[in-house]
Design an enzyme around this catalytic site. Structure first.
Site, short mmCIF file in Angstrom:
data_model
loop_
_atom_site.label_atom_id
_atom_site.label_comp_id
_atom_site.label_asym_id
_atom_site.label_seq_id
_atom_site.Cartn_x
_atom_site.Cartn_y
_atom_site.Cartn_z
N ASP A 1 1.22 -1.29 -0.27
CA ASP A 1 -0.03 0.26 -0.12
C ASP A 1 0.62 0.99 -0.18
OD1 ASP A 1 -2.62 -1.51 0.79
OD2 ASP A 1 -1.16 -2.08 2.03
N ASP B 1 -1.99 -2.82 -3.89
CA ASP B 1 -2.17 -1.18 -3.57
C ASP B 1 -0.66 -1.29 -4.29
OD1 ASP B 1 -4.66 -1.24 -3.63
OD2 ASP B 1 -4.97 -0.96 -1.83
N ASN C 1 -6.63 -4.43 -5.05
CA ASN C 1 -7.57 -4.10 -5.19
C ASN C 1 -7.32 -2.30 -6.18
OD1 ASN C 1 -7.59 -2.83 -1.90
ND2 ASN C 1 -9.52 -1.93 -3.16
N HIS D 1 -3.15 -9.79 -1.42
CA HIS D 1 -3.27 -8.35 -0.88
C HIS D 1 -4.19 -8.73 0.56
CE1 HIS D 1 -3.78 -3.70 -1.07
NE2 HIS D 1 -4.74 -3.85 -1.24
N HIS E 1 -10.38 -2.30 7.20
CA HIS E 1 -11.30 -3.53 6.19
C HIS E 1 -12.08 -4.99 7.47
CE1 HIS E 1 -10.21 -1.68 3.30
NE2 HIS E 1 -9.12 -0.97 3.60
N HIS F 1 -3.50 -3.90 2.52
CA HIS F 1 -5.04 -3.65 2.16
C HIS F 1 -5.17 -2.76 3.58
CE1 HIS F 1 -8.89 -4.37 0.61
NE2 HIS F 1 -9.53 -4.69 1.28
N ASP F 2 -4.91 -3.25 5.27
CA ASP F 2 -5.85 -2.64 5.96
C ASP F 2 -3.67 -1.35 5.96
OD1 ASP F 2 -7.67 -2.23 6.68
OD2 ASP F 2 -7.69 -4.60 7.67
#
Length: 333
Positions: free
Chosen positions: A49, A82, A120, A214, A223, A249-250
């Site tokens: 991320d 990400d 995503n 991810h 999330h 993701h988080d």
């Protein structure tokens, strides 16, 4: 740093397959030979991320990754997805690739292979661009395939494309358009990925089995748990003795231990924008949670016995926030 010919060939094959079919019959496999001749140990960094043109402390995290990477003499870096905000890349000529990757991770120690999965946000742009071997001509470190295996002698790393698993990306009209080329239909794609992963896990004889995706399976941040992964992916990981699951993701750092298996859930999604201010309850044991920026380091060894794994989470200033180690008796592998 030029890529060995077998890696380049696999990338070409994976990119071609991704454009025309839901999944290959077998996960692409890359061989990574650790440069240490004494014990065959593998050292690496994990970050996710991150791609924001250096903003939100991305450049500061990158600088500390360079420092730790040099101290550990790392073999490679894992990106948990990400990779480019807010909507992936627009194509292989998008300058965001250089401005958010090449121009940011400049330390000599980080000029090693970057094994990468899509997140995503990457699917909101031209997903095939990130999978294209053209980007390796721009920066030879970049290795991105939807799902694949990296065999690093002491450990096998199984990279899983988790975004297509999440149903809301397909059905919620509030979501941006996703690039499902080579993925649709969803059910077929997921079934193939799971079948290919399970077969690869069955064949693995490595001391350590590590799966990378991810999305979190377990998370106490914004999330939270990913229900589709709990249902479809987790039973396979437990059935085949996977030791670690790495994800992003988080936008935080966290370590959660499974209560009914040896599996450890490790979130490293603090590569840039963070500070969500969230911590929720979880069914498993929360060992560590940090709602901020940073990255993870990991060392895996098999010799001399017993096999050892050691990890640390580092913040944006390079401080070590949490450590964990495991010695695996020979009977377990």
């Amino acid at each position: 740093m030029a890529a060995p010919a077998p890696v380049a060939l696999l990338l070409l094959t994976a990119a071609a397959v991704a454009a025309v079919a839901p999944a290959a019959a077998e996960l692409p496999r890359l061989e990574h030979h650790p440069h240490r001749g004494d014990d065959g140990s593998v050292s690496l960094l994990v970050v996710g991320d991150w791609g924001r043109h250096g903003a939100y402390n991305q450049s500061m995290v990158a600088a500390q990754m360079g420092v730790v990477g040099e101290k550990m003499d790392i073999d490679f870096v894992i990106s948990t997805g990400d990779n480019f905000y807010k909507n992936g890349l627009t194509g292989v000529d998008d300058k965001a690739f250089e401005e958010s990757f090449t121009d940011i991770y400049t330390a000599k120690s980080l000029h090693k292979p970057w094994y990468t999965v899509l997140g995503n946000h990457d699917y909101r742009g031209d997903a095939l661009a990130q999978l294209s071997p053209v980007l390796r001509k721009v920066d030879s470190r970049w290795i991105c395939i939807r799902s694949f295996v990296v065999s690093a002698e002491v450990s096998d790393f199984f990279f899983v494309d988790t975004t297509p698993f999440v149903l809301k990306y397909w059905t919620d009209p509030k979501n941006s358009k996703y690039d499902w080329r080579g993925v649709s239909p969803r059910e077929t794609y997921i079934a193939n990925v799971l079948e290919d992963l399970e077969e690869a896990l069955k064949q693995s004889t490595a001391t350590w089995k590590i799966v990378v995706g991810h999305h979190a399976i377990r998370s106490v941040s914004e999330h939270g748990d990913t229900q589709e992964l709990l249902q479809h992916l987790l039973p396979i990981l437990k059935a085949h003795g996977v030791d670690l699951y790495l994800n992003g993701h988080d936008h935080c750092l966290e370590h959660i231990s499974s209560r009914d298996s040896p599996l450890q859930y490790l979130t490293s999604g603090g590569g840039s924008k963070a500070w969500r201010g969230v911590q929720t309850a979880n069914a498993d044991k929360v060992e560590f949670f940090y709602d901020g920026q940073g990255f993870m380091s990991l060392r895996l060894a098999a010799a001399p016995a017993p096999a050892e794994a050691s990890l640390a989470f580092h913040d944006v200033a390079g401080n070590v926030l949490h450590t964990w180690a495991l010695a695996k008796p020979a009977a377990r592998y």
